[in-house]
Design an enzyme around this catalytic site. Structure first.
Site, PDB file in Angstrom:
ATOM      1  N   GLY A 198       0.853  -1.200   0.000  1.00  0.00           N
ATOM      2  CA  GLY A 198       0.000   0.000   0.000  1.00  0.00           C
ATOM      3  C   GLY A 198       0.879   1.237   0.000  1.00  0.00           C
ATOM      4  O   GLY A 198       2.001   1.210  -0.503  1.00  0.00           O
ATOM      5  N   ARG A 199       0.345   2.312   0.592  1.00  0.00           N
ATOM      6  CA  ARG A 199       1.088   3.586   0.587  1.00  0.00           C
ATOM      7  C   ARG A 199       2.460   3.427   1.250  1.00  0.00           C
ATOM      8  O   ARG A 199       3.484   3.776   0.689  1.00  0.00           O
ATOM      9  CB  ARG A 199       0.290   4.662   1.333  1.00  0.00           C
ATOM     10  CG  ARG A 199      -0.889   5.191   0.566  1.00  0.00           C
ATOM     11  CD  ARG A 199      -1.628   6.214   1.416  1.00  0.00           C
ATOM     12  NE  ARG A 199      -2.357   5.543   2.470  1.00  0.00           N
ATOM     13  CZ  ARG A 199      -3.684   5.485   2.561  1.00  0.00           C
ATOM     14  NH1 ARG A 199      -4.415   6.086   1.662  1.00  0.00           N
ATOM     15  NH2 ARG A 199      -4.275   4.857   3.547  1.00  0.00           N
ATOM     16  N   ILE A 200       2.452   2.896   2.488  1.00  0.00           N
ATOM     17  CA  ILE A 200       3.710   2.834   3.233  1.00  0.00           C
ATOM     18  C   ILE A 200       4.608   1.728   2.668  1.00  0.00           C
ATOM     19  O   ILE A 200       5.815   1.929   2.475  1.00  0.00           O
ATOM     20  CB  ILE A 200       3.437   2.643   4.742  1.00  0.00           C
ATOM     21  CG1 ILE A 200       2.673   3.868   5.279  1.00  0.00           C
ATOM     22  CG2 ILE A 200       4.752   2.455   5.514  1.00  0.00           C
ATOM     23  CD1 ILE A 200       2.173   3.738   6.708  1.00  0.00           C
TER      24      ILE A 200
ATOM     25  N   ARG B  58      -3.537  -9.543  -0.985  1.00  0.00           N
ATOM     26  CA  ARG B  58      -4.620 -10.356  -1.537  1.00  0.00           C
ATOM     27  C   ARG B  58      -4.696 -10.263  -3.065  1.00  0.00           C
ATOM     28  O   ARG B  58      -4.801 -11.242  -3.756  1.00  0.00           O
ATOM     29  CB  ARG B  58      -5.957  -9.948  -0.905  1.00  0.00           C
ATOM     30  CG  ARG B  58      -6.823 -11.159  -0.677  1.00  0.00           C
ATOM     31  CD  ARG B  58      -8.036 -10.904   0.183  1.00  0.00           C
ATOM     32  NE  ARG B  58      -7.890  -9.821   1.144  1.00  0.00           N
ATOM     33  CZ  ARG B  58      -8.906  -9.084   1.559  1.00  0.00           C
ATOM     34  NH1 ARG B  58     -10.115  -9.282   1.085  1.00  0.00           N
ATOM     35  NH2 ARG B  58      -8.742  -8.139   2.463  1.00  0.00           N
TER      36      ARG B  58
ATOM     37  N   ALA C 114       4.325  -1.761  11.579  1.00  0.00           N
ATOM     38  CA  ALA C 114       2.882  -1.621  11.299  1.00  0.00           C
ATOM     39  C   ALA C 114       2.083  -1.767  12.602  1.00  0.00           C
ATOM     40  O   ALA C 114       1.743  -0.759  13.231  1.00  0.00           O
ATOM     41  CB  ALA C 114       2.465  -2.641  10.258  1.00  0.00           C
ATOM     42  N   ARG C 115       1.821  -2.990  13.005  1.00  0.00           N
ATOM     43  CA  ARG C 115       1.133  -3.238  14.281  1.00  0.00           C
ATOM     44  C   ARG C 115       1.728  -4.491  14.911  1.00  0.00           C
ATOM     45  O   ARG C 115       1.917  -5.518  14.225  1.00  0.00           O
ATOM     46  CB  ARG C 115      -0.371  -3.426  14.064  1.00  0.00           C
ATOM     47  CG  ARG C 115      -1.145  -2.138  13.806  1.00  0.00           C
ATOM     48  CD  ARG C 115      -1.147  -1.227  15.036  1.00  0.00           C
ATOM     49  NE  ARG C 115      -1.904   0.007  14.846  1.00  0.00           N
ATOM     50  CZ  ARG C 115      -1.378   1.171  14.445  1.00  0.00           C
ATOM     51  NH1 ARG C 115      -0.095   1.263  14.160  1.00  0.00           N
ATOM     52  NH2 ARG C 115      -2.137   2.252  14.339  1.00  0.00           N
TER      53      ARG C 115
ATOM     54  N   GLU D  65       1.580  -2.961  23.679  1.00  0.00           N
ATOM     55  CA  GLU D  65       2.304  -1.731  24.016  1.00  0.00           C
ATOM     56  C   GLU D  65       1.706  -1.076  25.254  1.00  0.00           C
ATOM     57  O   GLU D  65       0.486  -1.084  25.404  1.00  0.00           O
ATOM     58  CB  GLU D  65       2.230  -0.766  22.834  1.00  0.00           C
ATOM     59  CG  GLU D  65       2.976  -1.311  21.631  1.00  0.00           C
ATOM     60  CD  GLU D  65       2.820  -0.446  20.391  1.00  0.00           C
ATOM     61  OE1 GLU D  65       2.383   0.717  20.502  1.00  0.00           O
ATOM     62  OE2 GLU D  65       3.145  -0.945  19.304  1.00  0.00           O
TER      63      GLU D  65
ATOM     64  N   HIS E 219       7.486   2.780  19.016  1.00  0.00           N
ATOM     65  CA  HIS E 219       6.392   3.211  18.129  1.00  0.00           C
ATOM     66  C   HIS E 219       6.610   4.660  17.638  1.00  0.00           C
ATOM     67  O   HIS E 219       5.824   5.550  17.937  1.00  0.00           O
ATOM     68  CB  HIS E 219       5.031   3.055  18.820  1.00  0.00           C
ATOM     69  CG  HIS E 219       3.903   2.885  17.824  1.00  0.00           C
ATOM     70  ND1 HIS E 219       2.815   2.078  18.031  1.00  0.00           N
ATOM     71  CD2 HIS E 219       3.700   3.425  16.597  1.00  0.00           C
ATOM     72  CE1 HIS E 219       1.996   2.121  16.997  1.00  0.00           C
ATOM     73  NE2 HIS E 219       2.514   2.941  16.112  1.00  0.00           N
TER      74      HIS E 219
ATOM     75  N   GLY F  26       7.027   5.490  14.308  1.00  0.00           N
ATOM     76  CA  GLY F  26       6.824   5.574  12.855  1.00  0.00           C
ATOM     77  C   GLY F  26       6.527   6.973  12.338  1.00  0.00           C
ATOM     78  O   GLY F  26       7.170   7.461  11.416  1.00  0.00           O
TER      79      GLY F  26
HETATM   80  C1  DGY Z   1      -0.477   5.193  12.930  1.00  0.00           C
HETATM   81  O1  DGY Z   1      -0.777   6.341  12.633  1.00  0.00           O
HETATM   82  O2  DGY Z   1      -1.269   4.267  12.839  1.00  0.00           O
HETATM   83  C2  DGY Z   1       0.910   4.965  13.395  1.00  0.00           C
HETATM   84  O3  DGY Z   1       1.066   3.730  13.959  1.00  0.00           O
HETATM   85  C3  DGY Z   1       1.298   6.080  14.335  1.00  0.00           C
HETATM   86  O4  DGY Z   1       2.694   6.215  14.385  1.00  0.00           O
END
Ligand code: DGY
Length: 326
Positions: free
Chosen positions: A162-164, A184, A244-245, A274, A292, A294
């Site tokens: 995707g974007r990231i 997918r 991501a997560r 977390e 975290h 990002g």
């Molecule tokens: C988000 O925006 O979902 C990121 O995890 C935040 O850093």
């Protein structure tokens, strides 16, 4: 709505710089901020949200049916200061006519930069180098000391282009990496400029990548996507990067794989629970751990705030924000 603009109260769950909230105040809204990083206890939170027209939350807040009901029928919008929305019950929001606003796009570059920082640090064993220097145990340059992975010619397996994911892949291309991706459905328009190969089978992508990076939303279907079985598919020299997560990966299984040398290293910005970090990760030398971070640049965090305030103003004025969830 009054003739002058939207009216009502916006409850903000955590402290934010006043300047970031100014557009809401300037529009005549009452901005009620919980001025502490510690979350409110449920009863107090429910009391504070009662009667609010909008909520401004962050990824550490749970937005569930009980919270929406506590806010009451006047609630029109929930803006989350994040791109991820896994902490929000989107169905409960939809059922109550509450629009969910998030912050896509503006954090893509910051998150991709951080992902590359994790990748580079893990590939070149910087945490081990830092420990060695800081411990005073470094005896000087040595021909075979802390040999890492050279990126040119290696395969980056992107799970979620995707974007990231695409922004990470573009950066990795500049380091000479070959890109393979899985999701997918193929995304030829994103893959073409990256010369990225679509791999329809996640297991195959994992088994044939030198570095795997995760860029997926957290949903019930993606929780523990990388479980013990899938982690075992990665080659022993491979690195796993996750910005991501946390719950996309079974952290216990990851610790076991790293400990037993079935995986060379990991770069993590996110964790299953977390701010708790699996104690096994803290002991391992071959992991890069970030808290975290990002989206944590000043430019990005301001842009995220602008998206939240603009989205709330549009929603309270009866419009549909461009950054609303479908
Ligand atoms: C988000 O925006 O979902 C990121 O995890 C935040 O850093």
């Amino acid at each position: 709505m009054t003739d002058d603009g939207p009216a009502g109260r916006v409850f903000v769950t955590r402290p934010l710089p006043a300047a970031w909230l100014a557009p809401l105040r300037d529009a005549g809204l009452t901005v009620d901020v919980h001025e502490a990083e510690d979350p409110l206890a449920t009863a107090e939170l429910h009391a504070r949200v009662a009667g609010a027209a909008a909520l401004w939350v962050q990824l550490t807040d749970r937005v569930d049916a009980a919270l929406l009901d506590a806010a009451g029928p006047g609630l029109r919008a929930v803006a989350t200061y994040s791109v991820g929305t896994n902490h929000i019950d989107a169905t409960a929001c939809r059922e109550r006519g509450v629009v969910v606003i998030h912050t896509p796009d503006v954090l893509t570059d910051a998150t991709a930069d951080l992902t590359l920082a994790l990748l580079l640090a893990a590939a070149r064993r910087l945490p081990e180098g830092q420990r060695l220097v800081a411990s005073g145990g470094w005896r000087g340059w040595a021909a075979t000391q802390l040999l890492g992975m050279e990126l040119r010619g290696r395969t980056l397996g992107v799970v979620g282009l995707g974007r990231i994911g695409s922004a990470v892949a573009a950066r990795a291309r500049a380091f000479g990496m070959r890109i393979a991706y899985h999701q997918r459905h193929p995304r030829p328009e994103a893959a073409a400029p990256l010369e990225a190969d679509f791999v329809d089978d996640l297991d195959r992508l994992l088994a044939t990548s030198d570095v795997v990076t995760l860029h997926l939303p957290l949903t019930p279907a993606t929780r523990h996507l990388l479980d013990a079985r899938r982690l075992a598919l990665l080659p022993a020299h491979a690195l796993l990067i996750n910005a991501a997560r946390g719950p996309l990966v079974d952290e216990g299984a990851l610790v076991a794989a790293l400990r037993e040398g079935r995986l060379a290293g990991a770069g993590l910005d996110v964790y299953e629970e977390e701010p708790r970090v699996h104690p096994g990760l803290l002991e391992l030398p071959n992991v890069v751990l970030a808290p975290h971070l990002g989206s944590a640049t000043d430019t990005t965090r301001r842009a995220m705030a602008e998206l939240c305030s603009a989205g709330i103003l549009t929603a309270l004025a009866g419009g549909r924000p461009a950054n609303a969830l479908a």
